[in-house]
Design a protein around this motif. Sequence first.
Motif, PDB file in Angstrom:
ATOM      1  N   THR A 163       3.556   5.797  -3.438  1.00 49.23           N
ATOM      2  CA  THR A 163       4.825   6.444  -3.751  1.00 49.23           C
ATOM      3  C   THR A 163       5.309   6.173  -5.171  1.00 49.23           C
ATOM      4  O   THR A 163       6.236   6.833  -5.631  1.00 49.23           O
ATOM      5  N   THR A 164       4.706   5.226  -5.881  1.00 49.49           N
ATOM      6  CA  THR A 164       5.134   4.864  -7.227  1.00 49.49           C
ATOM      7  C   THR A 164       4.342   5.652  -8.263  1.00 49.49           C
ATOM      8  O   THR A 164       3.142   5.824  -8.133  1.00 49.49           O
ATOM      9  N   HIS A 165       5.051   6.098  -9.290  1.00 47.18           N
ATOM     10  CA  HIS A 165       4.394   6.835 -10.371  1.00 47.18           C
ATOM     11  C   HIS A 165       4.473   6.087 -11.700  1.00 47.18           C
ATOM     12  O   HIS A 165       3.918   6.540 -12.685  1.00 47.18           O
ATOM     13  N   ASP A 166       5.143   4.957 -11.726  1.00 45.05           N
ATOM     14  CA  ASP A 166       5.299   4.152 -12.933  1.00 45.05           C
ATOM     15  C   ASP A 166       4.051   3.281 -13.119  1.00 45.05           C
ATOM     16  O   ASP A 166       3.695   2.494 -12.234  1.00 45.05           O
ATOM     17  N   GLU A 167       3.392   3.425 -14.260  1.00 47.31           N
ATOM     18  CA  GLU A 167       2.145   2.694 -14.524  1.00 47.31           C
ATOM     19  C   GLU A 167       2.338   1.179 -14.505  1.00 47.31           C
ATOM     20  O   GLU A 167       1.502   0.441 -13.991  1.00 47.31           O
ATOM     21  N   ARG A 223       0.833  -1.208   0.000  1.00 49.91           N
ATOM     22  CA  ARG A 223       0.000   0.000   0.000  1.00 49.91           C
ATOM     23  C   ARG A 223       0.867   1.258   0.000  1.00 49.91           C
ATOM     24  O   ARG A 223       0.548   2.239  -0.666  1.00 49.91           O
ATOM     25  N   ILE A 224       1.975   1.245   0.729  1.00 53.27           N
ATOM     26  CA  ILE A 224       2.882   2.396   0.717  1.00 53.27           C
ATOM     27  C   ILE A 224       3.478   2.553  -0.681  1.00 53.27           C
ATOM     28  O   ILE A 224       3.571   3.668  -1.202  1.00 53.27           O
ATOM     29  N   SER A 225       3.869   1.441  -1.285  1.00 49.46           N
ATOM     30  CA  SER A 225       4.416   1.495  -2.645  1.00 49.46           C
ATOM     31  C   SER A 225       3.395   2.060  -3.626  1.00 49.46           C
ATOM     32  O   SER A 225       3.747   2.795  -4.551  1.00 49.46           O
ATOM     33  N   LEU A 274       2.664   0.086 -10.975  1.00 50.61           N
ATOM     34  CA  LEU A 274       1.365   0.150 -10.293  1.00 50.61           C
ATOM     35  C   LEU A 274       0.522  -1.085 -10.588  1.00 50.61           C
ATOM     36  O   LEU A 274      -0.179  -1.586  -9.714  1.00 50.61           O
ATOM     37  N   GLY A 275       0.599  -1.576 -11.817  1.00 51.31           N
ATOM     38  CA  GLY A 275      -0.118  -2.801 -12.161  1.00 51.31           C
ATOM     39  C   GLY A 275       0.378  -3.989 -11.351  1.00 51.31           C
ATOM     40  O   GLY A 275      -0.411  -4.803 -10.873  1.00 51.31           O
ATOM     41  N   GLN A 276       1.691  -4.086 -11.179  1.00 50.96           N
ATOM     42  CA  GLN A 276       2.264  -5.163 -10.363  1.00 50.96           C
ATOM     43  C   GLN A 276       1.850  -5.025  -8.904  1.00 50.96           C
ATOM     44  O   GLN A 276       1.515  -6.016  -8.247  1.00 50.96           O
ATOM     45  N   ILE A 277       1.875  -3.800  -8.411  1.00 54.36           N
ATOM     46  CA  ILE A 277       1.489  -3.554  -7.014  1.00 54.36           C
ATOM     47  C   ILE A 277       0.027  -3.930  -6.805  1.00 54.36           C
ATOM     48  O   ILE A 277      -0.321  -4.586  -5.812  1.00 54.36           O
ATOM     49  N   ASN A 278      -0.841  -3.539  -7.726  1.00 50.79           N
ATOM     50  CA  ASN A 278      -2.265  -3.870  -7.605  1.00 50.79           C
ATOM     51  C   ASN A 278      -2.497  -5.378  -7.651  1.00 50.79           C
ATOM     52  O   ASN A 278      -3.336  -5.904  -6.909  1.00 50.79           O
ATOM     53  N   ALA A 279      -1.750  -6.066  -8.507  1.00 48.73           N
ATOM     54  CA  ALA A 279      -1.897  -7.522  -8.593  1.00 48.73           C
ATOM     55  C   ALA A 279      -1.453  -8.181  -7.291  1.00 48.73           C
ATOM     56  O   ALA A 279      -2.130  -9.075  -6.775  1.00 48.73           O
ATOM     57  N   ARG A 280      -0.314  -7.755  -6.757  1.00 50.73           N
ATOM     58  CA  ARG A 280       0.189  -8.336  -5.501  1.00 50.73           C
ATOM     59  C   ARG A 280      -0.738  -7.976  -4.338  1.00 50.73           C
ATOM     60  O   ARG A 280      -0.974  -8.799  -3.454  1.00 50.73           O
ATOM     61  N   THR A 281      -1.275  -6.765  -4.347  1.00 51.72           N
ATOM     62  CA  THR A 281      -2.211  -6.354  -3.296  1.00 51.72           C
ATOM     63  C   THR A 281      -3.451  -7.245  -3.311  1.00 51.72           C
ATOM     64  O   THR A 281      -3.917  -7.691  -2.261  1.00 51.72           O
ATOM     65  N   ALA A 282      -3.982  -7.506  -4.482  1.00 48.91           N
ATOM     66  CA  ALA A 282      -5.160  -8.374  -4.600  1.00 48.91           C
ATOM     67  C   ALA A 282      -4.840  -9.785  -4.107  1.00 48.91           C
ATOM     68  O   ALA A 282      -5.657 -10.409  -3.418  1.00 48.91           O
TER      69      ALA A 282
END
Length: 130
Positions: free
Chosen positions: A73-77, A68-70, A80-88
């Motif tokens: 703080t991340t602006h790379d699209e 969630r912090i990432s 963000l897709g990787q972060i959203n996938a891992r978050t899910a």
Amino acid sequence: MVLGATLTLLGLLIGFSFSMAVGRYDQRKNFEEAEANAIGTKFVRAELPPAADAMKLRALLQEYLGQRISYYTTHDEARLGQINARTAQLQGELWAAVRTSAAAQPTTIIALAVSGMNEVLNSQGYTRAA
């Protein structure tokens, strides 16, 4: 006269646009604060399930918090897709961990832990919509 009316309308349009932007910013800030509070509360409630489940839950929550912090703080699209996938994926694991405890020991204390996890998952959804 036409120039004055045009400038007045332009001023109103700019004022309304600015007001909407400020309102949206405040709403997002409030949702982010609610999400942080929900995660913090869940860290405290993570001690409620049995010890083995509590350790697993805390480890998953720490990783979830890092994601969630990432996200903020991340602006790379692509990132963000990787972060959203891992978050899910982590949300599924967190829910499974709480669900397992609730099924094994359906008490009011475990229901409180389940409720806390529900708040965490819901608050993340609110911040994405904002």
